[in-house]
Design an enzyme around this catalytic site. Structure first.
Site, mmCIF file in Angstrom:
data_model
loop_
_atom_site.group_PDB
_atom_site.id
_atom_site.type_symbol
_atom_site.label_atom_id
_atom_site.label_comp_id
_atom_site.label_asym_id
_atom_site.label_seq_id
_atom_site.Cartn_x
_atom_site.Cartn_y
_atom_site.Cartn_z
ATOM 1 N N LYS A 116 2.269 0.253 11.316
ATOM 2 C CA LYS A 116 0.961 0.787 10.912
ATOM 3 C C LYS A 116 0.730 2.188 11.474
ATOM 4 O O LYS A 116 0.087 3.011 10.842
ATOM 5 C CB LYS A 116 -0.161 -0.168 11.319
ATOM 6 N N LYS A 198 9.344 -5.737 2.503
ATOM 7 C CA LYS A 198 8.568 -6.916 2.101
ATOM 8 C C LYS A 198 7.507 -6.559 1.059
ATOM 9 O O LYS A 198 7.017 -5.431 1.035
ATOM 10 C CB LYS A 198 7.954 -7.591 3.332
ATOM 11 N N LYS A 201 0.849 -4.770 -0.654
ATOM 12 C CA LYS A 201 -0.070 -4.105 -1.596
ATOM 13 C C LYS A 201 0.129 -2.593 -1.606
ATOM 14 O O LYS A 201 -0.284 -1.921 -2.533
ATOM 15 C CB LYS A 201 -1.512 -4.458 -1.261
#
Ligand code: TYM
Length: 336
Positions: A116, A198, A201
């Protein structure tokens, strides 16, 4: 007769985007069927989403949509406790305390934190860093035995265990030490456009959303990246055929068939036959979910009654654990 206490299962998803096939196969699909066997708590992890900037209107909308989708996926509110994390203030309170029992080095090692940071270089805030302590609070407040999650959350669950053990060692038995419950098929659904990362969104073209129209899902599967080997045959080989192996994983998770059965079913067929077949199986799995979620979203009063009752039930349990923790660490008991 002594009442037999059921084991406790708990999990949550951030309403930061629409639910996708990875969330469904890795997590939600494994929640619904467990209600007879376990006491189940499932929540919208809305506090967690604030670690990344959210559009407030969208966040509110998605939180409700997520609740409707949980129910549409078979999580019956009569048998499971469904709530919003922010409605049970004990999460934030225990989260703070557990921050003080979580080490800087442990938090620095979290893969999700590193990912992140790379994606949000202009907003590496304290919440992003201490996120796993809040997640530990989410789990430990309910004395959960099992946490059904996809593979990517295993590391956070391991840290939760370490925090629980550390706290118990200092203050005596306080928290149940939980276990991650990761499914065999669907634990790590990869992107259709890039089978080495993976499904998420953040790559909408390689990601299939629960509420997506069948024709869009069909198109995404037809365009799914398969492997550039010459054999054009449906065979599970994670290392050399990640694209086909991912599609087999998805097909296995939605049909319940083993890899051997899938290889037999598609023996002699190329990827051109296999890809649309996986798409069709996914479309048929998601169709009733989409229809039911759409119906529920038109009944806001019902959704409100579900999360209100859920928060009341969750608070009752959370309060008990928090009171115990306050006492153990030396805080003066609340007078009200
Ligand atoms: P989140 O919101 O990123 O993901 C929710 C769930 O979906 C699973 N998942 C996947 N499974 C398979 N393949 C994928 N491509 C895929 N993408 C996501 C995740 O493993 C997860 O189970 N920190 C958590 C939310 C959370 C939580 C909790 C979970 C907060 N508190 C307490 C359990 C217990 C998260 O960010 O998940």
């Amino acid at each position: 007769m002594e009442e037999i206490k059921k084991k406790i299962m708990l999990s949550g998803i951030q309403p930061s985007g629409d639910l996708h096939l990875g969330n469904y196969l890795g997590a939600v699909k494994n929640w619904g069927a467990r209600a007879e066997e376990f006491d189940c708590y499932y929540f919208m992890a809305d506090l967690h989403t604030l670690t990344v900037r959210q559009d407030p209107k969208m966040l509110r909308r998605r939180s409700l949509e997520q609740l409707a989708q949980y129910i549409a996926c078979g999580i019956d509110p009569e048998k499971n406790v469904l709530f919003l994390q922010s409605h049970v203030h004990e999460h934030a309170e225990l989260g703070w305390i557990l921050n003080c029992y979580t080490m800087f080095g442990e938090l620095s090692r979290m893969t999700q934190f590193k990912d992140k940071c790379a994606k949000n270089a202009d907003n590496i805030n304290g919440g992003l860093f201490t996120y796993p302590s809040l997640m530990a609070a989410d789990i430990l407040l309910y004395q959960a035995d099992y946490v059904p999650v996809g593979e990517d959350q295993r590391q956070h669950c391991e840290l939760t265990r370490d925090i629980a053990v550390r706290f118990n060692n200092i203050y005596g038995e306080t928290f149940k030490v939980p276990e991650a419950y990761v499914p065999k098929a669907g634990a790590r659904v990869m992107g259709l456009g890039n089978p080495t990362s993976k499904m998420s969104k953040s790559d909408p073209n390689g990601c299939v959303f629960l509420m997506e129209k069948p024709e869009d899902i069909a198109r995404k599967f037809k365009r799914a990246i398969t492997d550039s080997d010459t054999e054009n045959c449906v065979r599970f080989d994670q290392a050399n055929k990640p694209g086909v192996s991912n599609l087999m994983n998805i097909y296995s998770a939605v049909t319940g068939k083993s890899f051997e059965e899938i290889e037999k079913e598609f023996a002699g067929c190329g990827y051109g036959v296999f890809k649309p077949a996986v798409g069709d199986a996914v479309i048929e799995t998601l169709r009733p979910i989409r229809e039911e979620a759409t119906r529920l979203l038109n009944d806001k009063a019902y959704l409100c009654s579900v999360y209100t009752e859920g928060a009341q039930k969750a608070s009752f349990i959370a309060r008990k654990t928090l009171r115990k923790v306050y006492k153990k660490v030396g805080l003066v008991e609340k007078p009200f």
